[in-house]
Design a protein around this motif. Sequence first.
Motif, PDB file in Angstrom:
ATOM      1  N   VAL A 177       6.320  -6.900   4.690  1.00  0.00           N
ATOM      2  CA  VAL A 177       5.248  -7.151   5.659  1.00  0.00           C
ATOM      3  C   VAL A 177       4.347  -8.282   5.174  1.00  0.00           C
ATOM      4  O   VAL A 177       3.843  -9.076   5.975  1.00  0.00           O
ATOM      5  CB  VAL A 177       4.445  -5.865   5.915  1.00  0.00           C
ATOM      6  N   SER A 178       4.145  -8.358   3.858  1.00  0.00           N
ATOM      7  CA  SER A 178       3.343  -9.449   3.307  1.00  0.00           C
ATOM      8  C   SER A 178       3.977 -10.801   3.603  1.00  0.00           C
ATOM      9  O   SER A 178       3.273 -11.783   3.885  1.00  0.00           O
ATOM     10  CB  SER A 178       3.174  -9.271   1.798  1.00  0.00           C
ATOM     11  N   GLU A 179       5.297 -10.861   3.529  1.00  0.00           N
ATOM     12  CA  GLU A 179       5.978 -12.104   3.882  1.00  0.00           C
ATOM     13  C   GLU A 179       5.772 -12.447   5.357  1.00  0.00           C
ATOM     14  O   GLU A 179       5.644 -13.626   5.719  1.00  0.00           O
ATOM     15  CB  GLU A 179       7.470 -11.982   3.572  1.00  0.00           C
ATOM     16  N   ASP A 180       5.734 -11.408   6.205  1.00  0.00           N
ATOM     17  CA  ASP A 180       5.431 -11.652   7.621  1.00  0.00           C
ATOM     18  C   ASP A 180       4.032 -12.238   7.781  1.00  0.00           C
ATOM     19  O   ASP A 180       3.804 -13.127   8.622  1.00  0.00           O
ATOM     20  CB  ASP A 180       5.544 -10.350   8.420  1.00  0.00           C
ATOM     21  N   ALA A 307      -2.561   1.786  -1.819  1.00  0.00           N
ATOM     22  CA  ALA A 307      -3.662   1.071  -1.167  1.00  0.00           C
ATOM     23  C   ALA A 307      -4.074  -0.148  -1.980  1.00  0.00           C
ATOM     24  O   ALA A 307      -4.350  -1.219  -1.428  1.00  0.00           O
ATOM     25  CB  ALA A 307      -4.848   2.016  -0.976  1.00  0.00           C
ATOM     26  N   ILE A 308      -4.103  -0.025  -3.295  1.00  0.00           N
ATOM     27  CA  ILE A 308      -4.463  -1.155  -4.153  1.00  0.00           C
ATOM     28  C   ILE A 308      -3.434  -2.273  -4.027  1.00  0.00           C
ATOM     29  O   ILE A 308      -3.771  -3.468  -3.995  1.00  0.00           O
ATOM     30  CB  ILE A 308      -4.599  -0.679  -5.613  1.00  0.00           C
ATOM     31  N   SER A 309      -2.151  -1.908  -3.923  1.00  0.00           N
ATOM     32  CA  SER A 309      -1.101  -2.911  -3.740  1.00  0.00           C
ATOM     33  C   SER A 309      -1.299  -3.667  -2.429  1.00  0.00           C
ATOM     34  O   SER A 309      -1.122  -4.890  -2.373  1.00  0.00           O
ATOM     35  CB  SER A 309       0.271  -2.232  -3.762  1.00  0.00           C
ATOM     36  N   VAL A 310      -1.678  -2.961  -1.367  1.00  0.00           N
ATOM     37  CA  VAL A 310      -1.949  -3.617  -0.086  1.00  0.00           C
ATOM     38  C   VAL A 310      -3.149  -4.554  -0.203  1.00  0.00           C
ATOM     39  O   VAL A 310      -3.132  -5.686   0.307  1.00  0.00           O
ATOM     40  CB  VAL A 310      -2.186  -2.564   1.007  1.00  0.00           C
ATOM     41  N   ILE A 311      -4.196  -4.099  -0.876  1.00  0.00           N
ATOM     42  CA  ILE A 311      -5.397  -4.933  -1.043  1.00  0.00           C
ATOM     43  C   ILE A 311      -5.057  -6.232  -1.770  1.00  0.00           C
ATOM     44  O   ILE A 311      -5.554  -7.312  -1.423  1.00  0.00           O
ATOM     45  CB  ILE A 311      -6.488  -4.133  -1.786  1.00  0.00           C
ATOM     46  N   ASP A 312      -4.193  -6.136  -2.781  1.00  0.00           N
ATOM     47  CA  ASP A 312      -3.784  -7.345  -3.506  1.00  0.00           C
ATOM     48  C   ASP A 312      -3.080  -8.328  -2.570  1.00  0.00           C
ATOM     49  O   ASP A 312      -3.324  -9.546  -2.635  1.00  0.00           O
ATOM     50  CB  ASP A 312      -2.850  -6.971  -4.660  1.00  0.00           C
ATOM     51  N   ARG A 313      -2.202  -7.822  -1.709  1.00  0.00           N
ATOM     52  CA  ARG A 313      -1.483  -8.715  -0.791  1.00  0.00           C
ATOM     53  C   ARG A 313      -2.435  -9.322   0.239  1.00  0.00           C
ATOM     54  O   ARG A 313      -2.252 -10.479   0.641  1.00  0.00           O
ATOM     55  CB  ARG A 313      -0.366  -7.953  -0.076  1.00  0.00           C
ATOM     56  N   LEU A 314      -3.434  -8.564   0.667  1.00  0.00           N
ATOM     57  CA  LEU A 314      -4.412  -9.118   1.607  1.00  0.00           C
ATOM     58  C   LEU A 314      -5.220 -10.232   0.953  1.00  0.00           C
ATOM     59  O   LEU A 314      -5.510 -11.265   1.575  1.00  0.00           O
ATOM     60  CB  LEU A 314      -5.341  -8.014   2.110  1.00  0.00           C
ATOM     61  N   GLY A 315      -5.584 -10.031  -0.319  1.00  0.00           N
ATOM     62  CA  GLY A 315      -6.290 -11.084  -1.039  1.00  0.00           C
ATOM     63  C   GLY A 315      -5.447 -12.337  -1.180  1.00  0.00           C
ATOM     64  O   GLY A 315      -5.945 -13.468  -1.054  1.00  0.00           O
TER      65      GLY A 315
END
Length: 444
Positions: A177-180, A307-315
């Motif tokens: 999803v991060s690649e998307d 959740a922390i992994s998602v936050i890293d990708r958002l950053g």
Amino acid sequence: MKARLRKLLIAISETFWLVPAAMTLLGISLAIAFVQIDAAGLLPPWLLNSPLLYSGGGTGARILLGAVASSTIGVAGTVFSITIAALSLAAGQMGPRLLRNFVKDRGNQLTLGVFLATFSYALMVLRTVRTQGDGAFVPHLSLSFGILLAIVSVGTLIYFVGHMAGRINVDTVIGLVSEDVRTAIDRLTLDTRQPAPPPIEIWRDAVPVCDDRSGYLQQFDSAGLAGWAKENDVIIHLLVRPGDYVFPGAPIALVRPQTDGCEDAIRAATALGGQRGSASDLEFPIRQLVEVAVRALSPGINDPHTAISVIDRLGAALCDMVPRHLSTGLTLIDGRLVLVTPAITYDGLVDAMFHMIRQNGVGSTAVLIRVLEVLTAVMSCETDIMRQRTLRRHADLVLAEARQIGSQADRDTLDLRHKAFMVMMERGPVGHLFVKSAGDDKDA
């Protein structure tokens, strides 16, 4: 019309059945072609006597093809069951809106397609095999290719097991999803800044255009609508953007001056659907990531590491946006403004990223700490003053949530992270280094 056609083509391309159906037809076509070659006697004698081709009789050929057909259709059913189980697991742990990533996964589609194609091929060849009493006909080339397909099916099964084991891993899903998100940022942002939108006063005499349809705006033909506006010498202000919900009877656009045919032009340039999802909707993949984080923070799952992994990708996505500019939604033809569409703002984008995570992460100090750390990292590379103010607003909101935490030590830790953020904003990485060092000494 182009919007509806584009919506139809995208819907067909993302369906699960398209690739398996195409491969099944390919298997049937290959069976017919190979049987015709065998029946025409086009194979040279040296190839017929080669150990590479099947050299058994009709009875053995029937048994072999029957075994291939029965085993492949059985494994295809198992593959389908495993896929459904993986979808159920993903829906429960990562959210039902992420199911489309599993459904459109080419690995799953190709695996099922290989087994169905092998099954169809074996059946089509099996019907042509005749024993001695029926006028012997054994299609040697077709039988040999069927054996090859069976071996390929075995390799495909091994691949599928490893593929699904990786796909149901939450980190793998977050990465996809991060690649998307990164792809959407590259496609929907600009290298240069666009002109600012015109003043609101120009729409004072505009006429609202209502739409009796309902659903999410999935596709929008901006070029077609802009061309129509130029031809009719009007300016159109669309009130919804891809991803927004269109309510029946509510205004969908403003037009100045009023012109006949505007409703039909807007209807032809927009395609609605029952679910959100558009290649032109930058917030959609971001909300998919946020949903993973929110579900991970629910009491039933309680997985702050996800959740922390998602936050890293958002950053990381915000850092990717540093040199990019968001569209202002203006379409000009020959220097004349003809179309204005709602544009996503940096404020709205960051709100979509962090509001729900912050609200659901009040009970997890580690998540709030990581939000502040990620905001600090983004601040270290962001130079736009307005964007810095947005980042500070979210840092202040996290600090405000810290007041609800019962532990004084946790509140002090969050306060220190917020101070580090402020120093990064005011003094840059060098000043932040001294604050971080002081904080580490305090923790020690």
